[in-house]
Design an enzyme around this catalytic site. Structure first.
Site, PDB file in Angstrom:
ATOM      1  N   TYR A 116      44.459  70.360  76.592  1.00 58.28           N
ATOM      2  CA  TYR A 116      43.064  70.100  76.253  1.00 58.28           C
ATOM      3  C   TYR A 116      42.143  70.498  77.401  1.00 58.28           C
ATOM      4  CZ  TYR A 116      38.857  67.319  75.222  1.00 58.28           C
ATOM      5  OH  TYR A 116      37.557  66.918  75.000  1.00 58.28           O
ATOM      6  N   GLU A 142      33.762  61.005  69.859  1.00 57.49           N
ATOM      7  CA  GLU A 142      33.288  60.241  71.008  1.00 57.49           C
ATOM      8  C   GLU A 142      32.995  58.798  70.597  1.00 57.49           C
ATOM      9  OE1 GLU A 142      33.172  61.039  74.080  1.00 57.49           O
ATOM     10  OE2 GLU A 142      33.291  63.227  74.101  1.00 57.49           O
ATOM     11  N   TRP A 168      40.928  58.287  75.694  1.00 55.45           N
ATOM     12  CA  TRP A 168      40.739  59.587  75.062  1.00 55.45           C
ATOM     13  C   TRP A 168      42.072  60.143  74.581  1.00 55.45           C
ATOM     14  CZ3 TRP A 168      37.884  61.958  72.160  1.00 55.45           C
ATOM     15  CH2 TRP A 168      38.008  63.331  71.936  1.00 55.45           C
TER      16      TRP A 168
END
Length: 223
Positions: free
Chosen positions: A51, A73, A81
């Protein structure tokens, strides 16, 4: 989806989007076996490394892409995350690849379906926010569109962090973007979450100065 998580506590806020961690590492970068320097949070977990290397901080300039990242988000708030990133394929299936028109038409039956989907984060307020934000995204088309709206908050300068502790978690621009989006009907778009979004989609470059990704987005000159 910055704030960068320490190895033992990957709690990125915003995410895809910001990476806002919990405790911050004082280490600058870790040089991998490939000879490339990355922050500690992106140096161990293969998923986070991929990522970081290919997506985080690269410009996103399409409506669907920004709507997806705003949604993720929001779902990340209070979670790591890494959790959101692992669930991202399930989120995309559940929310029709984050196609705004499709999600905006979701009914109460869809809300119940989503709350029964173990593949995503089953939080009613966040599910409803994704639907609300899809409607707000469509409404913004009459005012220049979501892409132009969000990118209009790009600051004149970007941070130049040597360590994770140098990276802010909000800025005057993220506060202003948060307020502006709320006025347009968006939900779960607080200043810290919007700072994470700005990092994630390339509006800011908060890669550490010694990272191999610094200035790789093409948005900011090399520093």
């Amino acid at each position: 989806m910055t704030t960068t998580p320490e190895l033992s506590s990957i709690t990125v806020e915003g995410g895809p989007g910001t990476i806002t961690p919990g405790p911050r590492s004082v280490n600058a970068v870790v040089v991998g076996e490939d000879g490339l320097a990355r922050p500690a949070w992106a140096a161990v977990d293969p998923m986070l490394r991929e990522y970081y290397d290919t997506e985080w901080g690269m410009p996103v300039r399409d409506e669907q892409g920004i709507y997806e990242r705003i949604s993720l988000e929001a779902f990340q708030a209070g979670l790591s995350w890494a959790t959101i990133l692992r669930k991202r394929p399930a989120f995309r299936r559940a929310f029709a690849e984050f196609h705004p028109e499709t999600v905006a038409a979701y009914t109460e039956a869809d809300v119940e379906r989503l709350l029964g989907d173990a593949g995503i984060v089953r939080n009613k307020l966040k599910v409803r926010a994704a639907i609300t934000n899809a409607k707000a995204t469509i409404a913004l088309r009459g005012d220049g569109g979501l892409v132009n709206f969000v990118w209009s908050f790009q600051p004149a300068a970007t941070p130049a962090p040597l360590s994770l502790g140098d990276i802010p978690t909000r800025s005057p621009e993220s506060v202003a973007l948060s307020k502006a989006l709320r006025k347009k009907g968006f939900a779960f778009v607080g200043p810290t979450t919007m700072y994470a979004l700005m990092e994630a989609i390339g509006i800011l470059d908060t890669h550490l100065l010694d990272s191999h990704r610094r200035s790789s987005s093409g948005v900011w000159p090399h520093t």
